[in-house]
Enzyme design. Structure first.
Site, PDB file in Angstrom:
ATOM      1  CD  GLU A 147      41.350  43.485  44.581  1.00 38.31           C
ATOM      2  OE1 GLU A 147      41.159  43.607  45.809  1.00 38.31           O
ATOM      3  OE2 GLU A 147      41.365  42.394  43.989  1.00 38.31           O
ATOM      4  CG  HIS A 187      35.401  38.845  45.137  1.00 41.96           C
ATOM      5  ND1 HIS A 187      36.723  38.476  45.234  1.00 41.96           N
ATOM      6  CD2 HIS A 187      34.898  38.131  44.096  1.00 41.96           C
ATOM      7  CE1 HIS A 187      36.996  37.586  44.292  1.00 41.96           C
ATOM      8  NE2 HIS A 187      35.916  37.365  43.592  1.00 41.96           N
TER       9      HIS A 187
END
Length: 222
Positions: A147, A187
């Site tokens: 992330e 993603h």
């Protein structure tokens, strides 16, 4: 299933201070063979949102995400709270919608380039959700989730790119399949139509060039 859910991607922030020495279980894991499963540059903050990979599975894919909490805001420790199931629903109107999510990533890289690791790399973090890569579903089984603190509307920082490159080099030195062509995806690539992160402001050309230039080599395996 809980580990098939994923939280908001493309808008949140982080912090927290669980020092390595305060967690005996992690200290033990970092000795001997377990040392390869934690990145020495990262502060360790174990997430309960993790489980074992399928037998015989190892990392073959790096998935890059972006997250900010509240959406579009940085700092405040809220991403870490989300990943450790301690997010206060009353802290922001948006938090009430996501506080019950059970999600995590292996590593979070903040705007200042500092890394926090939540899940050891041999275990499965709950980051991808419903996903597919090269015809294979359940990407959590064989991927590492990274992330970046950020959102779709703002550029990522130089410090974040530098840390990301170092981490990927380090991972490739330990998991050779991650060096294969196409072994890095966003993603949005594995969950098209459902996710947008890391978003249009992520510079894929920059990442690829920095990974190729070889200036940052993998750390020696010890």
């Amino acid at each position: 299933m809980a580990h098939e859910r994923d939280g908001p991607k493309g808008g949140v922030a982080v912090s927290g201070t669980l020092e390595l020495a305060s967690c005996p279980r992690v200290v033990a894991a970092l000795s001997g063979a377990g040392a390869a499963l934690w990145w020495s540059e990262a502060r360790v903050c174990p997430s309960p949102n993790r489980d074992a990979r399928p037998l015989g599975s190892e990392p073959e894919l790096v998935v890059i995400h972006a997250i900010s909490l509240p959406p579009g805001q940085f700092g405040g420790g809220f991403i870490e709270h989300l990943f450790t199931n301690t997010l206060e629903p009353r802290g922001h109107p948006y938090f009430a919608e996501i506080a019950d999510l059970r999600v995590s990533a292996h590593v979070l890289i903040g705007r200042d380039g500092r890394a926090t690791q939540f899940v050891p790399f041999d275990e499965r973090a709950w980051h991808a959700g419903v996903s597919c890569w090269n015809g294979r579903e359940r990407c959590n089984d064989f991927s590492i989730g990274i992330e970046l603190e950020g959102c779709d509307e703002q550029a990522f920082t130089d410090a974040q790119y530098a840390t990301l490159v170092r981490l990927i080099h380090w991972l490739r030195g330990r998991f050779p399949r991650l060096a294969a062509e196409g072994a890095i995806a966003g993603h949005a690539d594995i969950a098209p139509g459902r996710k947008t992160d890391p978003g249009p402001c992520f510079d894929w050309a920059r990442l690829n060039e920095q990974l190729k230039d070889g200036q940052l080599k993998p750390d020696p395996i010890t």
